[in-house]
Design a protein around this motif. Structure first.
Motif, PDB file in Angstrom:
ATOM      1  N   HIS A  74       0.574  -1.235  -0.155  1.00  0.00           N
ATOM      2  CA  HIS A  74      -0.056  -0.063   0.006  1.00  0.00           C
ATOM      3  C   HIS A  74       1.009   1.183  -0.187  1.00  0.00           C
ATOM      4  O   HIS A  74       0.471   2.365  -0.457  1.00  0.00           O
ATOM      5  CB  HIS A  74      -0.887  -0.030   0.980  1.00  0.00           C
ATOM      6  N   GLU A  75       2.128   1.096   0.528  1.00  0.00           N
ATOM      7  CA  GLU A  75       3.102   2.142   0.434  1.00  0.00           C
ATOM      8  C   GLU A  75       3.574   2.734  -0.774  1.00  0.00           C
ATOM      9  O   GLU A  75       3.546   3.709  -1.234  1.00  0.00           O
ATOM     10  CB  GLU A  75       4.160   2.160   1.497  1.00  0.00           C
ATOM     11  N   GLY A  76       3.786   1.574  -1.560  1.00  0.00           N
ATOM     12  CA  GLY A  76       4.258   1.787  -3.009  1.00  0.00           C
ATOM     13  C   GLY A  76       3.219   2.102  -3.850  1.00  0.00           C
ATOM     14  O   GLY A  76       3.449   2.509  -4.953  1.00  0.00           O
ATOM     15  N   TRP A  77       1.804   1.750  -3.580  1.00  0.00           N
ATOM     16  CA  TRP A  77       0.689   2.055  -4.541  1.00  0.00           C
ATOM     17  C   TRP A  77       0.642   3.490  -4.439  1.00  0.00           C
ATOM     18  O   TRP A  77       0.146   3.843  -5.471  1.00  0.00           O
ATOM     19  CB  TRP A  77      -0.446   1.351  -3.731  1.00  0.00           C
ATOM     20  N   VAL A  78       1.074   4.247  -3.587  1.00  0.00           N
ATOM     21  CA  VAL A  78       0.939   5.882  -3.640  1.00  0.00           C
ATOM     22  C   VAL A  78       1.596   6.118  -4.918  1.00  0.00           C
ATOM     23  O   VAL A  78       1.268   7.127  -5.582  1.00  0.00           O
ATOM     24  CB  VAL A  78       1.401   6.514  -2.676  1.00  0.00           C
ATOM     25  N   ALA A  79       2.792   5.437  -5.201  1.00  0.00           N
ATOM     26  CA  ALA A  79       3.663   5.954  -6.532  1.00  0.00           C
ATOM     27  C   ALA A  79       2.778   5.367  -7.637  1.00  0.00           C
ATOM     28  O   ALA A  79       3.003   5.936  -8.840  1.00  0.00           O
ATOM     29  CB  ALA A  79       5.154   5.477  -6.220  1.00  0.00           C
ATOM     30  N   LEU A  80       2.483   4.258  -7.650  1.00  0.00           N
ATOM     31  CA  LEU A  80       1.844   3.890  -8.741  1.00  0.00           C
ATOM     32  C   LEU A  80       0.569   4.706  -9.219  1.00  0.00           C
ATOM     33  O   LEU A  80       0.060   4.836 -10.355  1.00  0.00           O
ATOM     34  CB  LEU A  80       1.115   2.237  -8.558  1.00  0.00           C
ATOM     35  N   TYR A 315      10.504   5.787 -18.320  1.00  0.00           N
ATOM     36  CA  TYR A 315       9.758   6.415 -17.167  1.00  0.00           C
ATOM     37  C   TYR A 315       8.246   5.658 -17.117  1.00  0.00           C
ATOM     38  O   TYR A 315       7.706   5.316 -17.755  1.00  0.00           O
ATOM     39  CB  TYR A 315       9.338   7.772 -17.681  1.00  0.00           C
ATOM     40  N   GLY A 316       7.764   5.425 -15.610  1.00  0.00           N
ATOM     41  CA  GLY A 316       6.512   5.020 -15.553  1.00  0.00           C
ATOM     42  C   GLY A 316       6.717   3.347 -15.454  1.00  0.00           C
ATOM     43  O   GLY A 316       5.581   2.700 -15.063  1.00  0.00           O
ATOM     44  N   THR A 317       7.704   2.839 -15.140  1.00  0.00           N
ATOM     45  CA  THR A 317       7.666   1.527 -15.149  1.00  0.00           C
ATOM     46  C   THR A 317       7.821   1.243 -13.565  1.00  0.00           C
ATOM     47  O   THR A 317       8.490   1.402 -12.833  1.00  0.00           O
ATOM     48  CB  THR A 317       9.219   0.821 -15.848  1.00  0.00           C
ATOM     49  N   PRO A 318       7.167   0.013 -13.071  1.00  0.00           N
ATOM     50  CA  PRO A 318       7.099  -0.187 -11.812  1.00  0.00           C
ATOM     51  C   PRO A 318       8.202  -1.307 -11.652  1.00  0.00           C
ATOM     52  O   PRO A 318       8.674  -2.016 -12.763  1.00  0.00           O
ATOM     53  CB  PRO A 318       5.876  -1.246 -11.379  1.00  0.00           C
ATOM     54  N   VAL A 319       9.101  -1.093 -10.754  1.00  0.00           N
ATOM     55  CA  VAL A 319      10.443  -1.883 -10.575  1.00  0.00           C
ATOM     56  C   VAL A 319      10.329  -2.351  -9.170  1.00  0.00           C
ATOM     57  O   VAL A 319      10.088  -2.118  -8.220  1.00  0.00           O
ATOM     58  CB  VAL A 319      11.358  -0.795 -10.741  1.00  0.00           C
ATOM     59  N   TRP A 320      10.918  -3.783  -8.928  1.00  0.00           N
ATOM     60  CA  TRP A 320      11.274  -4.520  -7.915  1.00  0.00           C
ATOM     61  C   TRP A 320      12.594  -4.060  -7.748  1.00  0.00           C
ATOM     62  O   TRP A 320      13.652  -4.383  -8.575  1.00  0.00           O
ATOM     63  CB  TRP A 320      10.942  -5.896  -7.798  1.00  0.00           C
ATOM     64  N   LEU A 321      13.078  -3.581  -6.444  1.00  0.00           N
ATOM     65  CA  LEU A 321      14.186  -3.089  -6.108  1.00  0.00           C
ATOM     66  C   LEU A 321      14.969  -3.819  -4.613  1.00  0.00           C
ATOM     67  O   LEU A 321      14.080  -3.914  -3.726  1.00  0.00           O
ATOM     68  CB  LEU A 321      14.177  -1.557  -5.756  1.00  0.00           C
ATOM     69  N   ALA A 322      16.147  -4.439  -5.153  1.00  0.00           N
ATOM     70  CA  ALA A 322      16.504  -5.059  -3.916  1.00  0.00           C
ATOM     71  C   ALA A 322      17.917  -4.670  -3.506  1.00  0.00           C
ATOM     72  O   ALA A 322      18.860  -4.725  -4.698  1.00  0.00           O
ATOM     73  CB  ALA A 322      16.640  -6.608  -4.160  1.00  0.00           C
ATOM     74  N   SER A 323      18.342  -4.080  -2.525  1.00  0.00           N
ATOM     75  CA  SER A 323      19.695  -3.544  -2.184  1.00  0.00           C
ATOM     76  C   SER A 323      20.104  -3.919  -0.786  1.00  0.00           C
ATOM     77  O   SER A 323      19.353  -3.697   0.105  1.00  0.00           O
ATOM     78  CB  SER A 323      19.687  -2.039  -2.722  1.00  0.00           C
ATOM     79  N   VAL A 328      21.290   0.685   4.435  1.00  0.00           N
ATOM     80  CA  VAL A 328      19.858   0.329   4.439  1.00  0.00           C
ATOM     81  C   VAL A 328      19.880  -1.114   3.613  1.00  0.00           C
ATOM     82  O   VAL A 328      20.410  -1.188   2.792  1.00  0.00           O
ATOM     83  CB  VAL A 328      19.332   1.381   3.742  1.00  0.00           C
ATOM     84  N   GLN A 329      18.822  -1.648   4.244  1.00  0.00           N
ATOM     85  CA  GLN A 329      18.304  -2.933   3.317  1.00  0.00           C
ATOM     86  C   GLN A 329      17.097  -2.925   2.803  1.00  0.00           C
ATOM     87  O   GLN A 329      15.954  -2.355   3.328  1.00  0.00           O
ATOM     88  CB  GLN A 329      18.179  -4.221   4.385  1.00  0.00           C
ATOM     89  N   LEU A 330      16.915  -2.848   1.588  1.00  0.00           N
ATOM     90  CA  LEU A 330      15.786  -2.756   0.730  1.00  0.00           C
ATOM     91  C   LEU A 330      15.339  -3.802  -0.193  1.00  0.00           C
ATOM     92  O   LEU A 330      15.981  -4.134  -0.818  1.00  0.00           O
ATOM     93  CB  LEU A 330      15.949  -1.244  -0.241  1.00  0.00           C
ATOM     94  N   GLN A 331      13.941  -4.369  -0.226  1.00  0.00           N
ATOM     95  CA  GLN A 331      13.334  -5.201  -0.908  1.00  0.00           C
ATOM     96  C   GLN A 331      11.924  -4.667  -1.122  1.00  0.00           C
ATOM     97  O   GLN A 331      11.111  -4.715  -0.128  1.00  0.00           O
ATOM     98  CB  GLN A 331      13.317  -6.425  -0.208  1.00  0.00           C
ATOM     99  N   LYS A 332      11.663  -4.203  -2.250  1.00  0.00           N
ATOM    100  CA  LYS A 332      10.429  -3.141  -2.280  1.00  0.00           C
ATOM    101  C   LYS A 332       9.823  -2.825  -3.783  1.00  0.00           C
ATOM    102  O   LYS A 332      10.814  -2.682  -4.506  1.00  0.00           O
ATOM    103  CB  LYS A 332      10.469  -1.902  -1.426  1.00  0.00           C
ATOM    104  N   LEU A 333       8.700  -2.393  -3.851  1.00  0.00           N
ATOM    105  CA  LEU A 333       8.253  -2.051  -5.147  1.00  0.00           C
ATOM    106  C   LEU A 333       8.385  -0.393  -5.185  1.00  0.00           C
ATOM    107  O   LEU A 333       8.375   0.366  -4.235  1.00  0.00           O
ATOM    108  CB  LEU A 333       6.528  -2.094  -4.912  1.00  0.00           C
ATOM    109  N   VAL A 334       9.393  -0.133  -6.383  1.00  0.00           N
ATOM    110  CA  VAL A 334       9.324   1.377  -6.640  1.00  0.00           C
ATOM    111  C   VAL A 334       8.880   1.632  -8.089  1.00  0.00           C
ATOM    112  O   VAL A 334       8.386   0.891  -8.857  1.00  0.00           O
ATOM    113  CB  VAL A 334      11.053   1.690  -6.379  1.00  0.00           C
TER     114      VAL A 334
END
Length: 378
Positions: A74-80, A315-323, A328-334
């Motif tokens: 739901h947090e990533g949905w704001v960007a979508l 631009y406008g592509t949903p991306v799964w990011l892992a770093s 920071v540890q990131l595994q998330k929709l951006v």
């Protein structure tokens, strides 16, 4: 929009659209069986005009995406939803669903993604799937409408005719040549107290100002990227390193050095010939809750928008990011919603950390390995 973060808004006037001259043409990749949640329908031909001359997209199953089941979507949905204000041609048909699911729970959103999107591992043309993640943010500074002994560093609107004269004067020339100063006279938006803060605004490409107006009333406005002098960018941190100065804490170490070496401050600043011009934007309650507009033309979402090389990711592509790194540890929709002069290559992203000092400290510290998966409509 850099500790090498850099000039992320160097092309903010670009209208959102996928590049028309497709290097590879429309592709219909062969997709293996997709494991994971449910059994989505088979992948059809890709729609729209897709160019990625710097990257290769390899179709994979959802199980390859680390942390996909744990992200609070739901947090990533704001960007979508924000993305749907100016979607690319391939994603536009899905925007009705995206808006409808904005109030759904995470499992419904996750199921929709697996039904309607296909993950692709993003690689370089030579097959390298690991790249680099950095971060940027929106700084906030005190400013004044009129110059004074305290506030003496101007931020300018773009001069008339700058588009017809490229490249324009260098930073040093802007600050020293009467011809350049005459072209900018009367185009001051506001005045800052610290030239390093002004340089940070030039690097980030946008920011917020707490301005004391002529009548003494303070209000907050946003200054957004308008244009540059089209000169090359040079990192002042790299310049300091070349002088034997360690500048790991940005901008604190730079400011400490400037206090100790005031006579060399112009030399430091002029080492970066690129100069940014701004435009002022009012901040209503809605605008204040979002980030500045990225190159896609939509407001950035803290922690959910990234700047990319658009020759790798449209631009406008949903991306799964892992770093995974020391910061920071990131595994998330951006969502890919911005770009920058230093953001080049297939697996390269600049993570929008948000607004203010905490975001700035995070952005300054992030420089770590990265993997990316494009989530493209079936």
């Amino acid at each position: 929009m850099n500790k090498g973060l850099l000039w992320r808004l160097a092309v903010p006037a670009i209208v959102v659209a996928l590049a028309a001259g497709c290097s590879f043409g429309p592709r219909t990749p062969t997709v293996p069986e997709v494991p994971g949640v449910g059994e989505p329908p088979p992948l059809g031909p890709l729609t729209g005009s897709l160019t990625h001359p710097k990257s290769r997209w390899v179709p994979v199953g959802w199980s390859e995406l680390p942390g996909f089941g744990a992200d609070p979507l739901h947090e990533g949905w704001v960007a979508l939803v924000s993305n749907c204000a100016r979607p690319n041609a391939a994603f536009a048909p899905l925007c009705q669903d995206v808006r409808r699911l904005a109030i759904a729970d995470g499992e419904a959103q996750r199921q929709w993604m697996t039904d309607r999107l296909q993950p692709y591992r993003i690689e370089s043309l030579t097959g390298q799937s690991e790249g680099q993640l950095t971060s940027y943010y929106e700084p906030v500074y005190d400013a004044a409408r009129r110059p004074s002994a305290q506030f003496s560093v101007p931020l300018y609107r773009a001069p008339d005719g700058i588009a017809a004269r490229k490249p324009w004067f260098t930073r040093q020339q802007i600050e020293t040549l009467p011809e350049a100063q005459a072209a900018l006279r009367g185009r001051e938006i506001a005045w800052l107290a610290d030239p390093i803060d002004a340089m940070m605004l030039h690097i980030q490409g946008s920011g917020r100002l707490r301005i004391v107006e002529a009548d003494g009333v303070q209000r907050t406005v946003r200054v957004a990227f308008s244009a540059t002098n089209d000169q090359p960018y040079r990192s002042i941190q790299q310049w300091l390193t070349g002088q034997g100065v360690r500048a790991g804490r940005w901008p604190d170490d730079v400011k400490d050095w400037a206090v100790q070496n005031p006579q060399r401050l112009p030399q430091l600043l002029w080492s970066n010939p690129r100069y940014v011009f701004f435009r002022e934007e009012a901040l209503n309650e809605v605008d204040a809750s979002a980030g500045p507009r990225g190159a896609q033309g939509v407001p950035l979402t803290a922690g959910r928008s990234i700047a990319v090389d658009r020759d790798s990711i449209p631009y406008g592509t949903p991306v799964w990011l892992a770093s995974s790194g020391p910061t920071v540890q990131l595994q998330k929709l951006v969502v890919a919603q911005d770009t920058g002069k230093a953001i080049t290559g297939a697996v390269r992203a600049d993570y929008f950390a948000g607004t203010g000092n905490d975001a700035g400290r995070l952005a300054a510290a992030v420089n770590q390995p990265l993997r990316l998966w494009a989530l493209w409509p079936k």
